[in-house]
Write a protein that holds these residues in place. Sequence first.
Motif, PDB file in Angstrom:
ATOM      1  N   ALA A   1       0.829  -1.207   0.000  1.00 19.44           N
ATOM      2  CA  ALA A   1       0.000   0.000   0.000  1.00 19.44           C
ATOM      3  C   ALA A   1       0.866   1.260   0.000  1.00 19.44           C
ATOM      4  CB  ALA A   1      -0.922  -0.010   1.211  1.00 19.44           C
ATOM      5  N   ALA A   2       1.960   1.249   0.771  1.00 18.94           N
ATOM      6  CA  ALA A   2       2.852   2.406   0.816  1.00 18.94           C
ATOM      7  C   ALA A   2       3.516   2.640  -0.543  1.00 18.94           C
ATOM      8  CB  ALA A   2       3.919   2.206   1.895  1.00 18.94           C
ATOM      9  N   LEU A   3       3.891   1.560  -1.220  1.00 18.22           N
ATOM     10  CA  LEU A   3       4.479   1.696  -2.555  1.00 18.22           C
ATOM     11  C   LEU A   3       3.447   2.233  -3.539  1.00 18.22           C
ATOM     12  CD1 LEU A   3       6.540  -1.630  -2.764  1.00 18.22           C
ATOM     13  CD2 LEU A   3       7.418   0.688  -2.370  1.00 18.22           C
ATOM     14  N   GLY A   4       2.230   1.714  -3.460  1.00 21.09           N
ATOM     15  CA  GLY A   4       1.185   2.188  -4.357  1.00 21.09           C
ATOM     16  C   GLY A   4       0.849   3.657  -4.139  1.00 21.09           C
ATOM     17  N   ALA A   5       0.916   4.103  -2.872  1.00 19.82           N
ATOM     18  CA  ALA A   5       0.611   5.501  -2.565  1.00 19.82           C
ATOM     19  C   ALA A   5       1.584   6.456  -3.255  1.00 19.82           C
ATOM     20  CB  ALA A   5       0.657   5.725  -1.048  1.00 19.82           C
TER      21      ALA A   5
ATOM     22  N   LEU B   1     -10.244   2.119   0.013  1.00 21.75           N
ATOM     23  CA  LEU B   1      -9.088   2.275   0.889  1.00 21.75           C
ATOM     24  C   LEU B   1      -8.064   3.226   0.284  1.00 21.75           C
ATOM     25  CD1 LEU B   1      -7.344   1.591   3.345  1.00 21.75           C
ATOM     26  CD2 LEU B   1      -6.438  -0.348   2.044  1.00 21.75           C
ATOM     27  N   TYR B   2      -7.738   3.055  -0.987  1.00 26.05           N
ATOM     28  CA  TYR B   2      -6.703   3.899  -1.593  1.00 26.05           C
ATOM     29  C   TYR B   2      -7.170   5.336  -1.775  1.00 26.05           C
ATOM     30  CZ  TYR B   2      -3.709  -0.128  -2.365  1.00 26.05           C
ATOM     31  OH  TYR B   2      -2.893  -1.210  -2.187  1.00 26.05           O
ATOM     32  N   THR B   3      -8.475   5.503  -1.977  1.00 28.77           N
ATOM     33  CA  THR B   3      -9.013   6.862  -2.006  1.00 28.77           C
ATOM     34  C   THR B   3      -8.857   7.507  -0.633  1.00 28.77           C
ATOM     35  OG1 THR B   3     -10.624   6.280  -3.714  1.00 28.77           O
ATOM     36  CG2 THR B   3     -11.048   8.281  -2.443  1.00 28.77           C
ATOM     37  N   ALA B   4      -9.124   6.732   0.417  1.00 27.47           N
ATOM     38  CA  ALA B   4      -8.948   7.238   1.780  1.00 27.47           C
ATOM     39  C   ALA B   4      -7.485   7.548   2.069  1.00 27.47           C
ATOM     40  CB  ALA B   4      -9.480   6.223   2.786  1.00 27.47           C
ATOM     41  N   VAL B   5      -6.571   6.674   1.630  1.00 23.40           N
ATOM     42  CA  VAL B   5      -5.135   6.900   1.844  1.00 23.40           C
ATOM     43  C   VAL B   5      -4.690   8.204   1.193  1.00 23.40           C
ATOM     44  CG1 VAL B   5      -2.817   6.050   1.267  1.00 23.40           C
ATOM     45  CG2 VAL B   5      -4.548   4.467   2.113  1.00 23.40           C
TER      46      VAL B   5
ATOM     47  N   ARG C   1      -6.354  10.809   0.822  1.00 22.86           N
ATOM     48  CA  ARG C   1      -6.965  11.985   1.452  1.00 22.86           C
ATOM     49  C   ARG C   1      -6.573  12.155   2.911  1.00 22.86           C
ATOM     50  NH1 ARG C   1     -11.371  13.954  -1.698  1.00 22.86           N
ATOM     51  NH2 ARG C   1     -12.013  15.136   0.136  1.00 22.86           N
ATOM     52  N   ILE C   2      -6.487  11.046   3.678  1.00 17.51           N
ATOM     53  CA  ILE C   2      -6.239  11.176   5.122  1.00 17.51           C
ATOM     54  C   ILE C   2      -4.972  10.465   5.582  1.00 17.51           C
ATOM     55  CG2 ILE C   2      -8.681  11.477   5.643  1.00 17.51           C
ATOM     56  CD1 ILE C   2      -8.846   8.583   6.473  1.00 17.51           C
ATOM     57  N   GLY C   3      -4.211   9.906   4.641  1.00 16.05           N
ATOM     58  CA  GLY C   3      -2.947   9.280   5.007  1.00 16.05           C
ATOM     59  C   GLY C   3      -3.063   7.788   5.242  1.00 16.05           C
ATOM     60  N   LEU C   4      -1.929   7.083   5.143  1.00 17.30           N
ATOM     61  CA  LEU C   4      -1.909   5.627   5.222  1.00 17.30           C
ATOM     62  C   LEU C   4      -2.318   5.105   6.594  1.00 17.30           C
ATOM     63  CD1 LEU C   4      -1.224   2.942   3.834  1.00 17.30           C
ATOM     64  CD2 LEU C   4       1.149   3.253   4.593  1.00 17.30           C
ATOM     65  N   ALA C   5      -1.689   5.616   7.650  1.00 17.47           N
ATOM     66  CA  ALA C   5      -1.938   5.076   8.990  1.00 17.47           C
ATOM     67  C   ALA C   5      -3.401   5.258   9.419  1.00 17.47           C
ATOM     68  CB  ALA C   5      -1.016   5.737  10.005  1.00 17.47           C
ATOM     69  N   MET C   6      -3.956   6.450   9.214  1.00 20.19           N
ATOM     70  CA  MET C   6      -5.336   6.696   9.615  1.00 20.19           C
ATOM     71  C   MET C   6      -6.325   5.877   8.785  1.00 20.19           C
ATOM     72  SD  MET C   6      -7.415   8.171  11.657  1.00 20.19           S
ATOM     73  CE  MET C   6      -6.445   9.462  12.458  1.00 20.19           C
ATOM     74  N   ALA C   7      -6.081   5.778   7.481  1.00 21.83           N
ATOM     75  CA  ALA C   7      -6.981   5.019   6.618  1.00 21.83           C
ATOM     76  C   ALA C   7      -6.988   3.547   6.996  1.00 21.83           C
ATOM     77  CB  ALA C   7      -6.572   5.190   5.152  1.00 21.83           C
ATOM     78  N   VAL C   8      -5.810   2.977   7.202  1.00 22.56           N
ATOM     79  CA  VAL C   8      -5.721   1.562   7.559  1.00 22.56           C
ATOM     80  C   VAL C   8      -6.319   1.314   8.939  1.00 22.56           C
ATOM     81  CG1 VAL C   8      -4.096  -0.309   8.097  1.00 22.56           C
ATOM     82  CG2 VAL C   8      -3.757   1.099   6.065  1.00 22.56           C
ATOM     83  N   THR C   9      -6.129   2.263   9.848  1.00 17.78           N
ATOM     84  CA  THR C   9      -6.692   2.117  11.192  1.00 17.78           C
ATOM     85  C   THR C   9      -8.212   2.079  11.145  1.00 17.78           C
ATOM     86  OG1 THR C   9      -4.806   3.245  12.194  1.00 17.78           O
ATOM     87  CG2 THR C   9      -6.826   3.139  13.489  1.00 17.78           C
ATOM     88  N   LEU C  10      -8.816   2.975  10.382  1.00 15.96           N
ATOM     89  CA  LEU C  10     -10.270   2.969  10.247  1.00 15.96           C
ATOM     90  C   LEU C  10     -10.746   1.707   9.528  1.00 15.96           C
ATOM     91  CD1 LEU C  10     -10.939   6.723   9.351  1.00 15.96           C
ATOM     92  CD2 LEU C  10     -11.397   5.559  11.526  1.00 15.96           C
ATOM     93  N   GLU C  11      -9.991   1.255   8.538  1.00 18.70           N
ATOM     94  CA  GLU C  11     -10.349   0.031   7.829  1.00 18.70           C
ATOM     95  C   GLU C  11     -10.333  -1.166   8.775  1.00 18.70           C
ATOM     96  OE1 GLU C  11      -9.017  -2.370   3.777  1.00 18.70           O
ATOM     97  OE2 GLU C  11      -7.511  -1.706   5.206  1.00 18.70           O
ATOM     98  N   PHE C  12      -9.470  -1.119   9.778  1.00 23.88           N
ATOM     99  CA  PHE C  12      -9.358  -2.217  10.735  1.00 23.88           C
ATOM    100  C   PHE C  12     -10.648  -2.452  11.513  1.00 23.88           C
ATOM    101  CE2 PHE C  12      -8.572  -3.064  15.302  1.00 23.88           C
ATOM    102  CZ  PHE C  12      -8.271  -4.418  15.204  1.00 23.88           C
ATOM    103  N   LEU C  13     -11.532  -1.470  11.573  1.00 24.23           N
ATOM    104  CA  LEU C  13     -12.793  -1.655  12.280  1.00 24.23           C
ATOM    105  C   LEU C  13     -13.589  -2.829  11.719  1.00 24.23           C
ATOM    106  CD1 LEU C  13     -13.924   2.064  12.668  1.00 24.23           C
ATOM    107  CD2 LEU C  13     -12.922   0.574  14.418  1.00 24.23           C
TER     108      LEU C  13
ATOM    109  N   PRO D   1      -5.541   6.893  -7.268  1.00 28.11           N
ATOM    110  CA  PRO D   1      -5.947   5.619  -6.677  1.00 28.11           C
ATOM    111  C   PRO D   1      -6.602   4.664  -7.679  1.00 28.11           C
ATOM    112  CG  PRO D   1      -6.579   7.444  -5.256  1.00 28.11           C
ATOM    113  CD  PRO D   1      -6.105   8.048  -6.545  1.00 28.11           C
ATOM    114  N   VAL D   2      -7.395   5.197  -8.608  1.00 23.58           N
ATOM    115  CA  VAL D   2      -8.062   4.340  -9.596  1.00 23.58           C
ATOM    116  C   VAL D   2      -7.047   3.619 -10.467  1.00 23.58           C
ATOM    117  CG1 VAL D   2      -9.618   4.292 -11.588  1.00 23.58           C
ATOM    118  CG2 VAL D   2     -10.141   5.765  -9.627  1.00 23.58           C
ATOM    119  N   GLY D   3      -6.022   4.327 -10.906  1.00 23.26           N
ATOM    120  CA  GLY D   3      -4.981   3.714 -11.734  1.00 23.26           C
ATOM    121  C   GLY D   3      -4.223   2.634 -10.992  1.00 23.26           C
ATOM    122  N   VAL D   4      -3.892   2.905  -9.731  1.00 24.97           N
ATOM    123  CA  VAL D   4      -3.167   1.912  -8.925  1.00 24.97           C
ATOM    124  C   VAL D   4      -4.027   0.674  -8.703  1.00 24.97           C
ATOM    125  CG1 VAL D   4      -2.159   1.435  -6.656  1.00 24.97           C
ATOM    126  CG2 VAL D   4      -1.713   3.624  -7.782  1.00 24.97           C
TER     127      VAL D   4
END
Length: 275
Positions: free
Chosen positions: A12-16, A72-76, A78-90, A24-27
């Motif tokens: 995900a970090a590489l894709g970002a 997820l990648y749209t969220a990354v 806009r709000i960054g990797l750590a926050m997006a993944v944390t919310l996804e963890f719910l 995000p759509v292209g990735v």
Amino acid sequence: MLTSSVSNQVGAALGAQAFPIIGPVGVVAIRQFVTAIVLAPIAHPTLRGLRKDQWRPIIGLVVVYSVMNLSLYTAVSRIGLAMAVTLEFLGPLIVAIASSRRIIDVACAILAAVGVIVLTDPGPTTDVIGIACALLAATAWGVYILLNRSLGQRLPGLQGTATASLLTAMVWIPIAIAWFAVHTPTVMSIVLAVACGLMASAIPYAADMLALRRVPAQMFGTFTSLNPVWAALAGWLLLHQALRPNEWAGIALIILSNALVSTREFRAAKKSIAK
């Protein structure tokens, strides 16, 4: 499970890093193609002879793959990797709690949730779209766990995952043609997206399928709490996002939660084998 979680977040970090060029759509489009190209020759998926009870989770995964990755990648972005993944963890956290009948599993899931909160130190934000996309990814991830486990019981090996990945790639062909006609990719952006596809799709999908045949859904859901840890570390090493003391404290709580769950399950497995 460990291989899946580490590989997913590094990918995900590489894709970002390709977002500024192809978005995000292209990735996500390249990620879907890479997954199908890698898994199809290994599993040799076939669409003939599939029963109705096998088609249902396959079609479900086609939808989940697309929604989960794109949101997820749209969220990354806009709000960054750590926050997006944390919310996804719910999503998997809810699976861990809802599918458990034992107090220790619920306690470990709650401990992991506390670790996630401490790790990210969430505060007010005006990016409603970014948060909504992350929560949509969370819902898709929870459904992904249940569908993958169901499909793993209906088809041998990686055939279910490979079939769903192949169909997903076919769905994304017209989307990719339209998107790249407007967003011209560079060589480096393609390389990053391909690496993302390998590390965030092909490896985790295969590992998850194998893991979900061997462990309970609640253990899998709780163990995925490591993803925010790897997201924070990947953001630090690859995206140059420094970690604060509260983030290190959150990492410690999440690791403790997973250690408790894993140790208990391994002991139970050893006792079963001994008998």
